[in-house]
Motif scaffolding. Sequence first.
Motif, PDB file in Angstrom:
ATOM      1  N   UNK A  20      33.532  30.107  55.225  1.00 41.27           N
ATOM      2  CA  UNK A  20      33.346  31.509  54.854  1.00 41.27           C
ATOM      3  C   UNK A  20      34.131  32.444  55.764  1.00 41.27           C
ATOM      4  N   UNK A  21      34.206  32.108  57.030  1.00 41.09           N
ATOM      5  CA  UNK A  21      34.989  32.944  57.945  1.00 41.09           C
ATOM      6  C   UNK A  21      36.456  32.941  57.525  1.00 41.09           C
ATOM      7  N   UNK A  22      36.980  31.791  57.149  1.00 38.71           N
ATOM      8  CA  UNK A  22      38.371  31.720  56.685  1.00 38.71           C
ATOM      9  C   UNK A  22      38.558  32.541  55.415  1.00 38.71           C
ATOM     10  N   UNK A  23      37.602  32.455  54.479  1.00 44.41           N
ATOM     11  CA  UNK A  23      37.715  33.207  53.226  1.00 44.41           C
ATOM     12  C   UNK A  23      37.650  34.706  53.485  1.00 44.41           C
ATOM     13  N   UNK A  24      36.773  35.146  54.367  1.00 41.72           N
ATOM     14  CA  UNK A  24      36.648  36.587  54.647  1.00 41.72           C
ATOM     15  C   UNK A  24      37.903  37.111  55.330  1.00 41.72           C
ATOM     16  N   UNK A  25      38.450  36.345  56.256  1.00 43.88           N
ATOM     17  CA  UNK A  25      39.679  36.777  56.929  1.00 43.88           C
ATOM     18  C   UNK A  25      40.833  36.870  55.928  1.00 43.88           C
ATOM     19  N   UNK A  26      40.939  35.897  55.023  1.00 42.48           N
ATOM     20  CA  UNK A  26      41.992  35.944  54.010  1.00 42.48           C
ATOM     21  C   UNK A  26      41.780  37.103  53.053  1.00 42.48           C
ATOM     22  N   UNK A 119      28.524  29.140  47.628  1.00 41.78           N
ATOM     23  CA  UNK A 119      28.476  29.964  46.421  1.00 41.78           C
ATOM     24  C   UNK A 119      28.995  31.373  46.708  1.00 41.78           C
ATOM     25  N   UNK A 120      28.603  31.928  47.849  1.00 44.62           N
ATOM     26  CA  UNK A 120      29.122  33.251  48.230  1.00 44.62           C
ATOM     27  C   UNK A 120      30.628  33.189  48.447  1.00 44.62           C
ATOM     28  N   UNK A 121      31.098  32.132  49.092  1.00 46.66           N
ATOM     29  CA  UNK A 121      32.541  31.987  49.306  1.00 46.66           C
ATOM     30  C   UNK A 121      33.285  31.874  47.979  1.00 46.66           C
ATOM     31  N   UNK A 122      32.695  31.166  47.013  1.00 41.57           N
ATOM     32  CA  UNK A 122      33.347  31.031  45.713  1.00 41.57           C
ATOM     33  C   UNK A 122      33.450  32.374  44.997  1.00 41.57           C
ATOM     34  N   UNK A 123      32.417  33.216  45.121  1.00 40.56           N
ATOM     35  CA  UNK A 123      32.486  34.549  44.493  1.00 40.56           C
ATOM     36  C   UNK A 123      33.586  35.402  45.115  1.00 40.56           C
ATOM     37  N   UNK A 124      33.751  35.287  46.431  1.00 37.15           N
ATOM     38  CA  UNK A 124      34.823  36.057  47.082  1.00 37.15           C
ATOM     39  C   UNK A 124      36.189  35.542  46.632  1.00 37.15           C
ATOM     40  N   UNK A 125      36.341  34.247  46.482  1.00 35.64           N
ATOM     41  CA  UNK A 125      37.609  33.687  46.011  1.00 35.64           C
ATOM     42  C   UNK A 125      37.888  34.128  44.579  1.00 35.64           C
ATOM     43  N   UNK A 126      36.867  34.152  43.722  1.00 37.28           N
ATOM     44  CA  UNK A 126      37.057  34.616  42.341  1.00 37.28           C
ATOM     45  C   UNK A 126      37.489  36.072  42.326  1.00 37.28           C
ATOM     46  N   UNK A 149      25.489  27.340  39.699  1.00 34.07           N
ATOM     47  CA  UNK A 149      24.777  27.298  40.988  1.00 34.07           C
ATOM     48  C   UNK A 149      23.264  27.222  40.788  1.00 34.07           C
ATOM     49  N   UNK A 150      22.726  28.030  39.891  1.00 34.73           N
ATOM     50  CA  UNK A 150      21.278  28.041  39.674  1.00 34.73           C
ATOM     51  C   UNK A 150      20.807  26.700  39.114  1.00 34.73           C
TER      52      UNK A 150
END
Length: 249
Positions: A20-26, A119-126, A149-150
Motif C-alpha cells: 500500500x505504501x508503494x501504491x500511495x507513493x505512485x 482491497x484498498x490498494x486495488x481501488x487506488x490502482x483502479x 471482495x465481499x
Amino acid sequence: MSAPRWIRPAAPVGVAVAGLVVVIVAASSLLPDRVTIIRSPGGGGAAFASRDDLLLVTAATVLALVVVYLLSAAALAWTPVRHLLVPRGTHWKHASRRRELRRRLAVYLARSTAAALWFVAALVVVALLGQDGGIAGSWWIPLALSIVYVVGMLVWFTWVLTAGFTPPRSTERRVPTERSASRDEPRGPRGIVATSAPGAGSREVAGGAGRTPAPRPAPRPGEASSPPTKGPPRPYQPRPQQRGLPPRD
C-alpha cells in the motif's frame, strides 16, 4: 535471520502495508490534481475529487485497519482461553493445544486484515488506471471488485469456522480405555479371561468380576496332595447336668 515466532503470523499484514505504501507513493506522483472517482454508465458525467483528499482518505483507512488489527491481535493474545469463543472449544481449549489455538487465531486475523488492505490498494490502482478513460475507467469495475471482495470474505469466514478449526487426524484417534482393552483380550470358555503376570503363571479371572481367587498353598513334604477327608465319628458324650434340674434317667 528468521523472524521471531510471535511475529510470524503478522507477516501478511506487513506485506500488505508495504504494498500500500508503494501504491500511495505512485498515486501521489501519477494522479492529476482532479481525480475521476466514478463515471456514469453512459459516459455523460463523472464524480471528481482532489488528489490530496483521495490520498488522505486512503491513508486514514489504512491506519484504521492497522490499529484495529493490532488491538484485536493483542486481545486474542492476552484474553484467557476460557473466554474465547471458538468452534470445537472442548478440543482446542485443552492445555496441550492452547498455543496452537492462539497461533491459528493470529494467522486468520492477519490474513483477513491483509485482504482488506489489498482491497484498498486495488481501488487506488483502479482509480489510477481509470483517469485516461477506456475500460479501466468503467463504472462497473469498482463495483465488481467490491462484490468479489465481499463474497470472498464470506467464503473465507465460512471456511475458518468449519475447516479452519478441524482437529488433526492424529488427535481424532480414540485412545483405548481399560474396558476396550479387556474386550480385546482372548477369552476362554464362559467369559473367563486368561491374564499373565511377570514371574507367575496364568491366572483365571471371572468375566466382569475383576477379582482373582487366592492361590492354594503348596503341599508340605510328606503330605498327600489330595484334599483332607473327615475323620472317624466321635464317641457319645453325655451332656453335663444342669443346676436345679433332676438328673436324667
